[in-house]
Design an enzyme around this catalytic site. Sequence first.
Site, PDB file in Angstrom:
ATOM      1  N   SER A 187       9.692 -12.744  -0.361  1.00 10.05           N
ATOM      2  CA  SER A 187      10.040 -11.676   0.693  1.00 10.05           C
ATOM      3  C   SER A 187      10.977 -10.249   0.365  1.00 10.05           C
ATOM      4  O   SER A 187      10.839  -9.437   1.258  1.00 10.05           O
ATOM      5  CB  SER A 187      10.530 -12.121   1.815  1.00 10.05           C
ATOM      6  OG  SER A 187      11.756 -12.886   1.531  1.00 10.05           O
ATOM      7  N   LYS A 188      11.655 -10.430  -0.664  1.00  9.93           N
ATOM      8  CA  LYS A 188      12.374  -9.362  -1.142  1.00  9.93           C
ATOM      9  C   LYS A 188      11.828  -8.132  -1.658  1.00  9.93           C
ATOM     10  O   LYS A 188      12.661  -7.137  -1.863  1.00  9.93           O
ATOM     11  CB  LYS A 188      13.582  -9.895  -1.761  1.00  9.93           C
ATOM     12  CG  LYS A 188      14.371 -10.837  -1.229  1.00  9.93           C
ATOM     13  CD  LYS A 188      15.629 -10.959  -1.714  1.00  9.93           C
ATOM     14  CE  LYS A 188      16.453 -11.986  -1.095  1.00  9.93           C
ATOM     15  NZ  LYS A 188      16.773 -11.971   0.398  1.00  9.93           N
ATOM     16  N   ARG A 189      10.796  -8.147  -1.806  1.00 14.45           N
ATOM     17  CA  ARG A 189       9.889  -6.907  -2.106  1.00 14.45           C
ATOM     18  C   ARG A 189      10.575  -6.175  -3.539  1.00 14.45           C
ATOM     19  O   ARG A 189      10.912  -5.252  -3.726  1.00 14.45           O
ATOM     20  CB  ARG A 189      10.041  -5.738  -1.258  1.00 14.45           C
ATOM     21  CG  ARG A 189       9.279  -6.189   0.056  1.00 14.45           C
ATOM     22  CD  ARG A 189       8.773  -4.871   0.658  1.00 14.45           C
ATOM     23  NE  ARG A 189       8.136  -3.970  -0.159  1.00 14.45           N
ATOM     24  CZ  ARG A 189       6.966  -4.024  -0.606  1.00 14.45           C
ATOM     25  NH1 ARG A 189       6.064  -5.098  -0.233  1.00 14.45           N
ATOM     26  NH2 ARG A 189       6.224  -3.137  -1.038  1.00 14.45           N
ATOM     27  N   TRP A 216       1.778   1.790  -3.525  1.00 18.10           N
ATOM     28  CA  TRP A 216       0.951   2.422  -4.487  1.00 18.10           C
ATOM     29  C   TRP A 216       0.438   3.630  -4.081  1.00 18.10           C
ATOM     30  O   TRP A 216       0.114   4.474  -4.972  1.00 18.10           O
ATOM     31  CB  TRP A 216      -0.253   1.474  -4.596  1.00 18.10           C
ATOM     32  CG  TRP A 216       0.165   0.221  -5.420  1.00 18.10           C
ATOM     33  CD1 TRP A 216       0.273  -1.235  -4.992  1.00 18.10           C
ATOM     34  CD2 TRP A 216       0.324   0.208  -6.794  1.00 18.10           C
ATOM     35  NE1 TRP A 216       0.701  -1.785  -5.910  1.00 18.10           N
ATOM     36  CE2 TRP A 216       0.700  -1.242  -7.225  1.00 18.10           C
ATOM     37  CE3 TRP A 216       0.548   0.944  -7.891  1.00 18.10           C
ATOM     38  CZ2 TRP A 216       0.950  -1.562  -8.415  1.00 18.10           C
ATOM     39  CZ3 TRP A 216       0.802   0.879  -9.170  1.00 18.10           C
ATOM     40  CH2 TRP A 216       1.087  -0.542  -9.496  1.00 18.10           C
ATOM     41  N   HIS A 240       0.818  -1.175  -0.142  1.00 16.97           N
ATOM     42  CA  HIS A 240       0.161  -0.037  -0.155  1.00 16.97           C
ATOM     43  C   HIS A 240       1.072   1.216   0.035  1.00 16.97           C
ATOM     44  O   HIS A 240       0.644   2.325  -0.782  1.00 16.97           O
ATOM     45  CB  HIS A 240      -0.977   0.088   1.253  1.00 16.97           C
ATOM     46  CG  HIS A 240      -2.312  -1.058   0.992  1.00 16.97           C
ATOM     47  ND1 HIS A 240      -2.948  -1.008   0.069  1.00 16.97           N
ATOM     48  CD2 HIS A 240      -2.455  -2.180   1.631  1.00 16.97           C
ATOM     49  CE1 HIS A 240      -3.542  -1.891  -0.190  1.00 16.97           C
ATOM     50  NE2 HIS A 240      -3.455  -2.716   0.854  1.00 16.97           N
ATOM     51  N   LEU A 247      -3.865 -10.522 -22.263  1.00 17.48           N
ATOM     52  CA  LEU A 247      -3.528 -11.836 -22.468  1.00 17.48           C
ATOM     53  C   LEU A 247      -2.919 -12.369 -21.333  1.00 17.48           C
ATOM     54  O   LEU A 247      -2.256 -11.641 -20.391  1.00 17.48           O
ATOM     55  CB  LEU A 247      -2.529 -11.934 -23.664  1.00 17.48           C
ATOM     56  CG  LEU A 247      -3.325 -11.532 -25.049  1.00 17.48           C
ATOM     57  CD1 LEU A 247      -2.001 -11.462 -26.110  1.00 17.48           C
ATOM     58  CD2 LEU A 247      -4.158 -12.454 -25.345  1.00 17.48           C
ATOM     59  N   CYS A 278       6.568 -11.364 -12.513  1.00 13.37           N
ATOM     60  CA  CYS A 278       6.910 -12.570 -11.884  1.00 13.37           C
ATOM     61  C   CYS A 278       8.087 -12.432 -11.103  1.00 13.37           C
ATOM     62  O   CYS A 278       9.234 -12.162 -11.671  1.00 13.37           O
ATOM     63  CB  CYS A 278       6.625 -13.578 -13.012  1.00 13.37           C
ATOM     64  SG  CYS A 278       7.145 -15.587 -12.343  1.00 13.37           S
TER      65      CYS A 278
END
Lengths: 244, 559
Positions: free
Chosen positions: B274-276, B135, B132, B559, B267
């Site tokens: 866990s490494k963001r 973003w 959050h 797609l 991906c």
Amino acid sequence: MSSEYTPSLAFHNAAAYLSNASSLSKVSNDTKLELYGLFKCLTVSSSPNSSRPSIFDFTGRAKWDAWSSAGKTFGNRLVDAEARYLEIAASLGWRDQPIATPPSLGKKGEEEEEIDWDDESPPQNRGTGAGGGGGGMGATVSSVAPPPLGEDADTVHGIALSGDVAELKGFLDAHPEVDLNERDEFGYTPLHLACDRGNTIMVQELLRKGVDQNVKDADEFTAIELARVAGHEDIVAILEKPDS
Amino acid sequence: MSGTHSTAQKGKAEEIIDTTLEGEDHASSSEGEEDTAEHPIDQNTPSTSTSHKKKKKKKSKVSKALKALKGQKEVPQAVVDKVLETVKAKHGETEGVDENTVRMALDHLKIMDVAKGKTGLMGKGRKDAGDHKFWATQPVPQLGEEGPTDDGYIEASKPREEVRQDPYPLPKDFQWSTIDLNDPNQLKEVYELLSLNYVEDHDASFRFRYTAEFLDWALKPPGYHKEWHIGVRVASNKKLVAFISGVPITLRVRNKTFGASEINYLCVHKKLRSKRLAPVLIKEVTRQCHLMGIFQAIYTAGVLLPTPVSTCRYFHRSLNVPKLIDIKFTYVPRNQTLARMIRLNKVASIPHLAQHGLREMEDKDIPEVAELFGKYMERFDMVPLMSVDEVRHQFLSGIGEGERVKGSWKGRREKQVVWSYVVEDPQTHKITDFFSFYSLPSTIIHDPKHNLLEAAYLFYYATDVGLRTAGNLDEGEVNLKLRLGELIGDALIIAAEAGFDVFNALTLMDNVSVLQDLKFGGGDGLLNFYLYNWRTSPLAGVTGAGDRDPGRGVGVVML
């Protein structure tokens, strides 16, 4: 079905962690029961091996139900049951740290590259769910939404669908007048439903109660025909030789 | 590699990435880029939404409602009542819409999980605070923000020299790598990364398995930039461990048209979760887009991020019923047996339009299909505008290798990823309709018997029928619905014949009008559509919006 599943080392570690985790004392009963049910499924069998405790034995009955429910949820997909167990354990502070791994001798900094990228087994402390490591960005993998469960759990048809034999016995004790050949609103007898859904033990139990195998459903199918179409060969064999 | 080591390293890695995350979320301001002259692209007018600060003060009603929901298991009566009321106000007394249906629908949508923050709308995407935070730094409408009064960008475009020139820093031991998809080895690396680590469903039963041919098709449309195919490798052994991509798309959103980037296939290797890394990948692909003069993007996610422009639901049409039951993709309904379900889902053996001009699309059809498509898409609010070259690419470049049998509707060629059909009027020889679908299989993760789910997804279509009777709107809609039923119904037959197990469609375009008649069933997956650096009010998706019927807001198939 007895459990042939061998839980992983991580599972045993997690179970050991949880057995004396202080964090467990703050956990809701629901979670504890879920852990109990999963543990029993993974270590004993996928359904309880005793009949359901009476309504006065709150704890025993709740545990039995949790076990039975975990068994139904995961069926023979015990890998998933284990993943779920590990997931809850992880949420309670457990971390998978395999004891088998020796302490590093290498230089710092290179350690990270020792991750075996080609090892395809998923990391065990976050076994399930989620998408792509991108917080679920991309398309979604969807499947058909499951129907609401247990809408007619208190009818003999609902019990035949669930496959819960102990429940059937309890129900028949309480309602000895029930006609086991009765059709539901869609024209199926309990035997039709048990045969179609592949509930083998339920089929055996219904046969033991002497139900009529020759009733046809609205599509003119008998129970054995439904089992055959659905590919439940074990049930077909039982119906062909009801005495064995 | 031991868990101990990764844990020990974790703090460090996060620290490194956090710098990218927090430090230059105001990349623009810290680098003094924000105040530079604006260079709006003509079509890009700034949105006239109320200022950010104002919105923050106003505690969003949604978040309040969600807060009230926390800690409850059942969907509260008040929520059910509110939905009922809304539905009735919009559509009048509708048959089949009663309290129980609403409650069930909400249950299915797992609204309680959303409220508890366990998941975005659908899917198990636990969003932690970090996401959050990320973003909140991006030019996207924030959750709970009121819709804008006018459409437009959030952050102005800037000239190339003012765009950050250096790649964003990665954690030590990792390096950026531009992926050359024309190199079969690199294409295979992306395929392998995705097939082991990409999107799974909520209980990890199925995982997308995009084929190499599919990725080659999806990621190389006309005018693609190889700089937008971005990988992260382990420095020491060059192993590809993360990927993100963008492809150019011209979007029309309501009455504004702009060049954008279609972001997809983000991906990260399971062992790096866990490494963001995701925020850094998003920033880097954004930077690469900026370098090409593109400042808007479209993307989708199963999870709820700030802020969907629309949300669509997946629907599924069973083709191979026994297999779908076996793998628990679908269930025998209470009022059916498997035998009956098989009978009810059986499709005809020959497409109904086969005798009326249905055939595979060919090169010569491209100009007519492009025109038909462009005209048809005017029906929807957010659509791609395709050049003739793009039409050729989307519908014909993925049709696989090998002989095309003239006049045949059947089959599946080696490496085929897209199936495109037209209806040629037998008298006038004009192309009156076209439809297409693509193949996107999923790995079945734990099943003793089956390992691949063959899924076809409805792609684009267009028809002249129904648009012809423009004078009489109602009659037009009826004709259109009938015609789409024939076209998509025939797509089901072709897909079944080609060996697909299931045919999927979203509640977008005109799909909603035919899903029920063609025996599609509701899925447990939702797809949220997002626009980056563009504000517009919500578009009709799973629900209607304004005077738009459900679906008709969205005309983009990702797609």
